[in-house]
Design a protein around this motif. Structure first.
Motif, PDB file in Angstrom:
ATOM      1  N   VAL A 173     -42.488  -6.261  11.455  1.00 56.12           N
ATOM      2  CA  VAL A 173     -42.037  -5.911  12.727  1.00 56.12           C
ATOM      3  C   VAL A 173     -43.274  -5.565  13.416  1.00 56.12           C
ATOM      4  CG1 VAL A 173     -40.903  -4.351  14.371  1.00 56.12           C
ATOM      5  CG2 VAL A 173     -39.495  -5.175  12.320  1.00 56.12           C
ATOM      6  N   ILE A 174     -44.053  -4.768  12.718  1.00 53.18           N
ATOM      7  CA  ILE A 174     -45.372  -4.056  13.554  1.00 53.18           C
ATOM      8  C   ILE A 174     -46.425  -5.369  13.597  1.00 53.18           C
ATOM      9  CG2 ILE A 174     -47.440  -2.814  13.335  1.00 53.18           C
ATOM     10  CD1 ILE A 174     -45.670  -0.793  11.860  1.00 53.18           C
ATOM     11  N   SER A 175     -46.493  -6.175  12.896  1.00 44.27           N
ATOM     12  CA  SER A 175     -47.457  -7.166  12.746  1.00 44.27           C
ATOM     13  C   SER A 175     -47.074  -8.391  13.966  1.00 44.27           C
ATOM     14  CB  SER A 175     -47.663  -8.109  11.403  1.00 44.27           C
ATOM     15  OG  SER A 175     -46.523  -8.841  11.272  1.00 44.27           O
ATOM     16  N   SER A 176     -45.701  -8.538  13.912  1.00 47.17           N
ATOM     17  CA  SER A 176     -44.973  -9.400  15.018  1.00 47.17           C
ATOM     18  C   SER A 176     -45.385  -8.791  16.393  1.00 47.17           C
ATOM     19  CB  SER A 176     -43.739  -9.445  14.863  1.00 47.17           C
ATOM     20  OG  SER A 176     -43.472 -10.184  13.711  1.00 47.17           O
ATOM     21  N   ILE A 177     -45.250  -7.559  16.698  1.00 49.26           N
ATOM     22  CA  ILE A 177     -45.497  -7.026  18.075  1.00 49.26           C
ATOM     23  C   ILE A 177     -47.050  -7.149  18.095  1.00 49.26           C
ATOM     24  CG2 ILE A 177     -45.666  -4.790  19.212  1.00 49.26           C
ATOM     25  CD1 ILE A 177     -42.978  -4.053  17.654  1.00 49.26           C
ATOM     26  N   ILE A 178     -47.852  -6.830  17.223  1.00 48.35           N
ATOM     27  CA  ILE A 178     -49.373  -6.873  17.536  1.00 48.35           C
ATOM     28  C   ILE A 178     -49.895  -8.223  17.667  1.00 48.35           C
ATOM     29  CG2 ILE A 178     -51.397  -6.610  16.412  1.00 48.35           C
ATOM     30  CD1 ILE A 178     -50.587  -4.098  14.839  1.00 48.35           C
TER      31      ILE A 178
ATOM     32  N   ALA B  45     -53.183 -12.639   8.227  1.00 54.73           N
ATOM     33  CA  ALA B  45     -54.256 -11.486   8.386  1.00 54.73           C
ATOM     34  C   ALA B  45     -53.801 -10.378   9.096  1.00 54.73           C
ATOM     35  CB  ALA B  45     -55.701 -11.977   9.099  1.00 54.73           C
ATOM     36  N   VAL B  46     -53.069 -10.626  10.007  1.00 54.79           N
ATOM     37  CA  VAL B  46     -52.360  -9.169  10.973  1.00 54.79           C
ATOM     38  C   VAL B  46     -51.322  -8.659  10.077  1.00 54.79           C
ATOM     39  CG1 VAL B  46     -51.204  -8.728  12.744  1.00 54.79           C
ATOM     40  CG2 VAL B  46     -53.012 -10.268  13.298  1.00 54.79           C
ATOM     41  N   PHE B  47     -50.593  -9.544   9.362  1.00 57.44           N
ATOM     42  CA  PHE B  47     -49.520  -9.074   8.500  1.00 57.44           C
ATOM     43  C   PHE B  47     -50.198  -8.212   7.214  1.00 57.44           C
ATOM     44  CE2 PHE B  47     -47.203  -9.662   4.740  1.00 57.44           C
ATOM     45  CZ  PHE B  47     -45.969  -8.949   4.911  1.00 57.44           C
ATOM     46  N   GLY B  48     -51.138  -8.876   6.679  1.00 56.53           N
ATOM     47  CA  GLY B  48     -52.139  -8.315   5.712  1.00 56.53           C
ATOM     48  C   GLY B  48     -52.310  -6.963   5.855  1.00 56.53           C
ATOM     49  N   VAL B  49     -53.177  -6.848   6.982  1.00 55.40           N
ATOM     50  CA  VAL B  49     -53.728  -5.360   7.300  1.00 55.40           C
ATOM     51  C   VAL B  49     -52.620  -4.301   7.544  1.00 55.40           C
ATOM     52  CG1 VAL B  49     -54.886  -4.468   9.124  1.00 55.40           C
ATOM     53  CG2 VAL B  49     -55.740  -6.518   8.223  1.00 55.40           C
ATOM     54  N   CYS B  50     -51.508  -4.940   8.175  1.00 51.54           N
ATOM     55  CA  CYS B  50     -50.339  -4.047   8.589  1.00 51.54           C
ATOM     56  C   CYS B  50     -49.619  -3.614   7.289  1.00 51.54           C
ATOM     57  CB  CYS B  50     -49.342  -4.734   9.505  1.00 51.54           C
ATOM     58  SG  CYS B  50     -49.785  -4.806  11.356  1.00 51.54           S
ATOM     59  N   PHE B  51     -49.575  -4.547   6.374  1.00 49.76           N
ATOM     60  CA  PHE B  51     -48.874  -4.327   5.146  1.00 49.76           C
ATOM     61  C   PHE B  51     -49.503  -3.148   4.443  1.00 49.76           C
ATOM     62  CE2 PHE B  51     -48.060  -4.637   0.592  1.00 49.76           C
ATOM     63  CZ  PHE B  51     -46.515  -4.935   0.511  1.00 49.76           C
TER      64      PHE B  51
ATOM     65  N   ASN C 248     -40.710   3.043  -5.110  1.00 50.24           N
ATOM     66  CA  ASN C 248     -39.552   2.385  -5.698  1.00 50.24           C
ATOM     67  C   ASN C 248     -39.155   0.916  -5.080  1.00 50.24           C
ATOM     68  OD1 ASN C 248     -37.897   2.844  -3.496  1.00 50.24           O
ATOM     69  ND2 ASN C 248     -37.176   4.919  -4.443  1.00 50.24           N
ATOM     70  N   THR C 249     -38.508   0.388  -5.534  1.00 49.15           N
ATOM     71  CA  THR C 249     -38.200  -1.002  -5.029  1.00 49.15           C
ATOM     72  C   THR C 249     -37.616  -0.959  -3.240  1.00 49.15           C
ATOM     73  OG1 THR C 249     -37.483  -1.752  -7.221  1.00 49.15           O
ATOM     74  CG2 THR C 249     -36.720  -3.264  -5.293  1.00 49.15           C
ATOM     75  N   VAL C 250     -36.836   0.025  -3.358  1.00 46.45           N
ATOM     76  CA  VAL C 250     -36.346   0.067  -1.756  1.00 46.45           C
ATOM     77  C   VAL C 250     -37.446   0.310  -0.869  1.00 46.45           C
ATOM     78  CG1 VAL C 250     -34.898   1.339  -0.245  1.00 46.45           C
ATOM     79  CG2 VAL C 250     -33.989   0.668  -2.724  1.00 46.45           C
ATOM     80  N   SER C 251     -38.368   1.042  -1.179  1.00 45.79           N
ATOM     81  CA  SER C 251     -39.297   1.683  -0.312  1.00 45.79           C
ATOM     82  C   SER C 251     -40.353   0.528  -0.282  1.00 45.79           C
ATOM     83  CB  SER C 251     -40.134   2.960  -0.766  1.00 45.79           C
ATOM     84  OG  SER C 251     -40.981   2.687  -1.904  1.00 45.79           O
ATOM     85  N   THR C 252     -40.484  -0.564  -1.127  1.00 49.61           N
ATOM     86  CA  THR C 252     -41.390  -1.483  -1.037  1.00 49.61           C
ATOM     87  C   THR C 252     -40.851  -2.709  -0.044  1.00 49.61           C
ATOM     88  OG1 THR C 252     -42.152  -1.236  -3.164  1.00 49.61           O
ATOM     89  CG2 THR C 252     -42.468  -3.491  -2.294  1.00 49.61           C
ATOM     90  N   ILE C 253     -39.219  -2.827  -0.022  1.00 48.94           N
ATOM     91  CA  ILE C 253     -38.796  -3.559   1.016  1.00 48.94           C
ATOM     92  C   ILE C 253     -38.836  -3.025   2.342  1.00 48.94           C
ATOM     93  CG2 ILE C 253     -36.648  -4.469   1.554  1.00 48.94           C
ATOM     94  CD1 ILE C 253     -35.671  -4.620  -1.337  1.00 48.94           C
ATOM     95  N   TRP C 254     -38.741  -1.916   2.444  1.00 48.22           N
ATOM     96  CA  TRP C 254     -38.847  -1.089   3.877  1.00 48.22           C
ATOM     97  C   TRP C 254     -40.456  -1.412   4.209  1.00 48.22           C
ATOM     98  CZ3 TRP C 254     -35.418  -0.300   7.210  1.00 48.22           C
ATOM     99  CH2 TRP C 254     -34.072  -0.096   6.662  1.00 48.22           C
ATOM    100  N   VAL C 255     -41.315  -1.148   3.465  1.00 43.09           N
ATOM    101  CA  VAL C 255     -42.677  -1.275   3.924  1.00 43.09           C
ATOM    102  C   VAL C 255     -42.804  -2.801   4.137  1.00 43.09           C
ATOM    103  CG1 VAL C 255     -45.057  -1.533   3.034  1.00 43.09           C
ATOM    104  CG2 VAL C 255     -43.629   0.389   2.264  1.00 43.09           C
ATOM    105  N   LEU C 256     -42.285  -3.889   3.548  1.00 35.24           N
ATOM    106  CA  LEU C 256     -42.459  -5.227   3.886  1.00 35.24           C
ATOM    107  C   LEU C 256     -41.958  -5.351   5.384  1.00 35.24           C
ATOM    108  CD1 LEU C 256     -43.190  -8.130   3.128  1.00 35.24           C
ATOM    109  CD2 LEU C 256     -40.822  -8.214   2.057  1.00 35.24           C
ATOM    110  N   LEU C 257     -40.319  -4.824   5.490  1.00 32.03           N
ATOM    111  CA  LEU C 257     -39.951  -5.135   6.925  1.00 32.03           C
ATOM    112  C   LEU C 257     -40.627  -4.289   7.965  1.00 32.03           C
ATOM    113  CD1 LEU C 257     -36.152  -4.768   5.792  1.00 32.03           C
ATOM    114  CD2 LEU C 257     -37.499  -6.809   6.293  1.00 32.03           C
ATOM    115  N   ILE C 258     -41.081  -3.165   7.791  1.00 35.00           N
ATOM    116  CA  ILE C 258     -41.734  -2.520   8.832  1.00 35.00           C
ATOM    117  C   ILE C 258     -43.000  -3.071   9.206  1.00 35.00           C
ATOM    118  CG2 ILE C 258     -42.940  -0.224   9.319  1.00 35.00           C
ATOM    119  CD1 ILE C 258     -40.767   0.937   7.482  1.00 35.00           C
ATOM    120  N   SER C 259     -43.691  -3.617   7.928  1.00 43.85           N
ATOM    121  CA  SER C 259     -45.029  -4.483   8.337  1.00 43.85           C
ATOM    122  C   SER C 259     -44.684  -5.664   9.121  1.00 43.85           C
ATOM    123  CB  SER C 259     -45.537  -4.735   7.055  1.00 43.85           C
ATOM    124  OG  SER C 259     -46.023  -3.500   6.309  1.00 43.85           O
TER     125      SER C 259
END
Length: 88
Positions: free
Chosen positions: A46-51, A13-19, A33-44
């Motif tokens: 990291v952020i969800s892990s910290i939260i 749930a935390v990951f889904g909200v962050c994503f 594009n595909t690269v921005s989607t991968i970056w969104v996934l990776l950033i999400s």
């Protein structure tokens, strides 16, 4: 086992909200594009892990206690079985 599923679902749930938030922000400022989607996934991730470290500490402690209790019960059963074999 209930503590495991509660913690796992809370992490998803935390990951889904962050994503959703990071994806929404990226749609405003970036091209899709595909690269921005991968970056969104990776950033999400990291952020969800910290939260999750701070927000889900109670659930994680409950899960750790549940795992510890199950391991203790298993150890007790093994010791009882070993003692029963030594008696024969």
């Amino acid at each position: 086992m209930k503590a495991f599923w509660t913690y796992t679902l809370a992490r998803f749930a935390v990951f889904g909200v962050c994503f959703a938030i990071v994806w929404g922000v990226s749609q405003i400022w970036l091209e899709t594009n595909t690269v921005s989607t991968i970056w969104v996934l990776l950033i999400s991730l990291v952020i969800s892990s910290i939260i999750s470290i701070f927000l889900l500490a109670g659930l994680r402690d409950r899960l750790a206690q549940d795992v510890h209790d199950r391991a203790s019960r298993m150890t007790t059963r093994i010791e009882e079985s070993r003692r029963a074999e030594d008696v024969d």
